[in-house]
Design an enzyme around this catalytic site. Structure first.
Site, PDB file in Angstrom:
ATOM      1  N   LYS A  60      62.752 -32.895  62.151  1.00  0.00           N
ATOM      2  CA  LYS A  60      61.480 -33.146  61.414  1.00  0.00           C
ATOM      3  C   LYS A  60      61.166 -31.977  60.115  1.00  0.00           C
ATOM      4  CE  LYS A  60      57.672 -31.514  64.599  1.00  0.00           C
ATOM      5  NZ  LYS A  60      57.142 -30.516  63.334  1.00  0.00           N
ATOM      6  N   THR A  61      61.454 -30.979  60.793  1.00  0.00           N
ATOM      7  CA  THR A  61      61.114 -29.682  59.859  1.00  0.00           C
ATOM      8  C   THR A  61      62.142 -29.804  58.653  1.00  0.00           C
ATOM      9  OG1 THR A  61      60.339 -28.237  61.716  1.00  0.00           O
ATOM     10  CG2 THR A  61      61.038 -27.324  59.815  1.00  0.00           C
ATOM     11  N   ASP A 247      51.939 -31.794  59.088  1.00  0.00           N
ATOM     12  CA  ASP A 247      52.841 -31.570  60.532  1.00  0.00           C
ATOM     13  C   ASP A 247      52.265 -31.781  61.447  1.00  0.00           C
ATOM     14  OD1 ASP A 247      55.094 -31.201  61.578  1.00  0.00           O
ATOM     15  OD2 ASP A 247      55.153 -29.007  61.551  1.00  0.00           O
ATOM     16  N   GLU A 248      52.622 -32.256  62.487  1.00  0.00           N
ATOM     17  CA  GLU A 248      52.286 -32.699  63.940  1.00  0.00           C
ATOM     18  C   GLU A 248      50.927 -33.409  63.816  1.00  0.00           C
ATOM     19  OE1 GLU A 248      53.892 -31.593  66.364  1.00  0.00           O
ATOM     20  OE2 GLU A 248      55.028 -30.028  66.080  1.00  0.00           O
ATOM     21  N   GLN A 278      54.526 -37.141  72.060  1.00  0.00           N
ATOM     22  CA  GLN A 278      54.356 -35.847  72.320  1.00  0.00           C
ATOM     23  C   GLN A 278      52.862 -35.375  71.908  1.00  0.00           C
ATOM     24  OE1 GLN A 278      57.778 -32.991  71.223  1.00  0.00           O
ATOM     25  NE2 GLN A 278      58.569 -34.745  69.854  1.00  0.00           N
ATOM     26  N   ARG A 626      63.204 -31.148  76.355  1.00  0.00           N
ATOM     27  CA  ARG A 626      63.544 -29.455  75.704  1.00  0.00           C
ATOM     28  C   ARG A 626      64.971 -29.327  76.024  1.00  0.00           C
ATOM     29  NH1 ARG A 626      60.334 -29.817  72.600  1.00  0.00           N
ATOM     30  NH2 ARG A 626      60.413 -31.835  73.077  1.00  0.00           N
TER      31      ARG A 626
END
Length: 762
Positions: A60-61, A247-248, A278, A626
């Site tokens: 995503k970044t 973002d987020e 998330q 993770r």
């Protein structure tokens, strides 16, 4: 930017941007190279509302930074015309650096930062509209608490009964929901501060204005007020911000949502990136509904799903996806990878927490001998108190480790305070320990009392403890502090006598010390988000002490442990909570403590019901994803809790993991799926998942029956519950209690979530 326009708000939209060493007309870099189809679609979808559902590890970044570069290059925009919101300053710096690399120059003047930093920038330009001046002060938490305390004192409200932190937390919750005092009625405050919390909130806001100050919650709240009351100001920002990127988005709260919606309502060029699977910060105000309702809030929105994962193997993603599919509050996506299936997720049941730490330590050593780096391994726990057994095991093995997002267990404030009490009991001449806790919790010993104590100790060349004993028999101190000090010294004398006589055992003594000193109640009444974790750590301390024959032996052990803690260089195993791990990745991840009550957290579910269970499941999903190459999940048949052994029930999440992606270490299949009996020892109950983990936990070749949990409560007991307060047990049903609470009425609660009123740490 001119000296007269420090915020870049007088620049004309559409002014061409030129990166370093080039012009707007030069050919843009090939920033799309390497993007997959969905990533490129998200980067190119510039106009109108766009929701990018970015699963874990889907890049995503890179999408956000490429989209930024594409906006600057294709739309000939000035950086002043793009508003980019991140949740941390670190994320903002990383994004700025990546965009600079893509465009070949710095995007000077770019409106990028956290919600609070951007809101502060806007507020300083329009502060007079909310009664402030542009040089207003932003108060930190300590200043806020002092201000609340002043208000409580002026209103003659007992700060011990209603701690300032609890009152401030209520104010913060209202601000997160964009609620000002005039929008509340007195009943909205409930019984907090004797039913006067709304009036206190109004006074708090008035005092902030008179001080030309605001807190962090005010930054966004004042922005929303300005935009709603002054359409001309809002129109100015509509003109300025042609495009907005967030973002987020799954972590936004109500006031952040309102702020964004107001800024985006004219042009509607709003792109938000997030993952509803998330969303794990509901306990601090995040509203998952913001991302779930995006298509309704912004009709015609385009939804783009990023599902190709570049981090984990197929089995890891399959296990995580199968688990999260159980949630109802989600938009839906399925992660996949082209990297192959890799190793199955290993699930292992062990006897107890000690054996769990031993086995994981041995597995880490085995992996290290095979060439794996310690720096590529992490242990992710649900509660910070779980780290103690791993820390002590790693120190025994000589495995270097680091605790991320928190201190090592014995370095934590509440543990050091508790140990200080125990050190004074064992060794009264320990001035450092006595000085640490003489006024913790607050006992009203001001500077004058402490100065007299120090002067007496120095003049007579005696320890502080002995100086205190002498001062309680003289008139150097005023009557009230002298009486308080006399009570404290009597407590120490009683505890010391019990310690030497062995009355009730040293674990019971520690509980009584923490209860009778008021220390455990101090944290019980503290309403900060950290307080429950501190109480859990104190309970874990009691469990640790139970492993030793004496208090003296335990304190010697702690001294040796702390002496063995060195700033190790090189690779280290990472220990951290699941919440702290979001956004990180490791080659190998261990997920211990998958038992009902611990994970999912019974406290969370007791407070927020089904919504909390779904958030706990999202937390499990975050933990599994993770891992890049290997994931281990462990549970135990029993844990030592508050010094007592308690049978454990396997986490319901284990029964929800798809069996095709798991391997079961030393666990007979019938313990997982069949029902019926295994070896005539225990009947397993089919679970709800494909593998049917029931209540029989296999340990080695034996199935341990954990279906009948011990319950030490009986009808008539007076108990205390963190949410419902005090009450009396009406009936006992296994591990459930039917309780008539004094304030909340009759409720059915889990026995593990109440304690006898006469001991806050039982």
């Amino acid at each position: 930017m001119s000296d007269f326009d420090p915020f870049g708000l007088d620049q004309e939209p559409g002014a061409p941007f030129a990166g370093r060493g080039g012009s707007a007309a030069s050919s843009p870099p090939n920033y799309f190279q390497g993007l997959n189809d969905r990533q490129r679609e998200a980067a190119e979808a510039l106009d109108g509302p766009v929701l990018v559902l970015a699963g874990a590890g889907t890049g995503k970044t890179r999408v956000l930074t490429t989209r930024m570069a594409h906006l600057l290059a294709s739309r000939r925009l000035s950086p002043y015309n793009i508003l980019t919101v991140t949740f941390t300053n670190k994320a903002a710096r990383e994004m700025r650096d990546r965009v600079a690399a893509l465009i070949g120059g710095d995007a000077e003047g770019w409106w990028m930062g956290t919600f609070h930093s951007l809101a502060a920038r806007i507020l300083r330009r329009h502060a007079e509209l909310v009664g402030l001046t542009g040089n207003f002060t932003i108060l930190d938490t300590d200043d806020q608490l002092r201000l609340v305390k002043q208000i409580l004192e002026a209103e003659r409200i007992d700060a011990k009964k209603w701690p300032p932190r609890q009152i401030l937390s209520q104010f913060e919750r209202w601000k997160d929901r964009a609620v000002l005092p005039h929008k509340l009625s007195p009943k909205d405050g409930g019984k907090i501060a004797e039913g006067r919390s709304v009036a206190l909130y109004a006074q708090y806001q008035e005092r902030l204005t008179s001080l030309n100050a605001c807190d962090f919650g005010d930054l966004l709240l004042h922005n929303v007020t300005i935009f709603q009351k002054h359409p001309d100001i809002l129109a100015e920002y509509h003109q300025r911000f042609c495009y907005i990127l967030v973002d987020e988005y799954q972590d936004t709260n109500v006031v952040q949502y309102l702020w964004l919606r107001l800024l985006a309502q004219a042009r509607r060029n709003l792109c938000v990136v997030g993952d509803e699977d998330q969303s794990i910060y509901g306990w601090r105000g995040a509203e998952i509904g913001n991302i779930l309702r995006f298509e309704q809030d912004f009709p015609g929105a385009r939804v783009i799903r990023l599902e190709e994962n570049y981090r984990s193997t197929g089995h890891i993603l399959g296990a995580a996806s199968g688990l999260i599919a159980r949630n109802q509050s989600r938009l839906g996506k399925t992660l996949w990878t082209a990297a192959g299936n890799g190793e199955l997720v290993r699930v292992r049941a062990l006897l107890d927490g000690i054996e769990e730490a031993q086995w994981i330590g041995e597995e880490i050593e085995t992996l290290q001998r095979r060439g794996e780096s310690l720096g590529a391994m992490a242990i992710l726990v649900r509660a910070g108190s779980q780290t103690r057994e791993f820390e002590e095991r790693f120190l025994t093995l000589g495995l270097p480790y680091r605790v991320v997002g928190g201190l090592r267990f014995y370095e934590r404030q509440e543990i050091r305070d508790a140990l200080a009490y125990l050190r004074v009991i064992v060794q009264p001449a320990d001035d450092l320990a006595f000085e640490r806790i003489i006024n913790v919790p607050k006992r009203g010993f001001g500077p004058a009392v402490m100065q007299t104590l120090y002067q007496t100790a120095r003049a007579l060349r005696i320890p502080l403890h002995e100086a205190a004993l002498r001062l309680i028999e003289t008139d150097e101190l005023k009557p009230k502090p002298r009486q308080t000090l006399r009570g404290l010294m009597a407590d120490f004398a009683r505890w010391r006598a019990d310690a030497w006589q062995g009355e009730g055992g040293h674990t019971d003594l520690v509980r009584r010390v923490l209860d009778e000193s008021g220390y455990s109640r101090m944290w019980l009444e503290d309403k900060s988000p950290e307080a429950p974790g501190r109480l859990e750590n104190l309970k874990e301390l009691v469990s640790a002490i139970a492993e030793f024959e004496s208090l003296q032996g335990f304190l010697e052990h702690v001294s040796l442990v702390m002496d063995g803690v060195e700033a190790a260089a090189g690779a280290m195993v990472t220990l951290m909570t699941l919440h702290s791990a979001k956004g990180l990745e490791f080659d190998i991840v261990f997920l211990p403590g998958w038992e009902d009550g611990l994970f999912p957290s019974l406290r969370a579910m007791d407070e927020n019901g089904a919504a909390a269970l779904e958030e706990e499941r999202r937390l499990a999903y975050v933990g599994i994803t993770r891992a890049r190459r290997q994931a281990y999940i462990t549970c135990v048949a029993r844990r030592r809790i508050y010094g007592n052994w308690v049978d454990a029930i396997p986490s319901r999440f284990l029964s929800e993991l798809p069996a095709d992606h798991l391997s079961y270490d030393h666990i007979p299949p019938k313990a997982w799926g069949g029902g019926g009996r295994y070896g005539g020892q225990s009947e397993t109950v089919a679970g709800s998942g494909r593998n049917g983990w029931g209540r029989g936990v296999a340990v080695g070749a034996k199935v341990v029956d954990v279906s009948r949990r011990s319950c030490s409560f009986v009808e008539g007991n007076r108990v205390f519950h963190q949410k419902f307060g005090g009450g009396s047990v009406v009936a006992v049903d296994g591990d459930k209690l039917d309780v008539m609470f004094d304030q909340a009425g009759r409720r059915m609660v889990m026995a593990s979530f109440v304690r006898l009123e006469n001991s806050l740490l039982n």
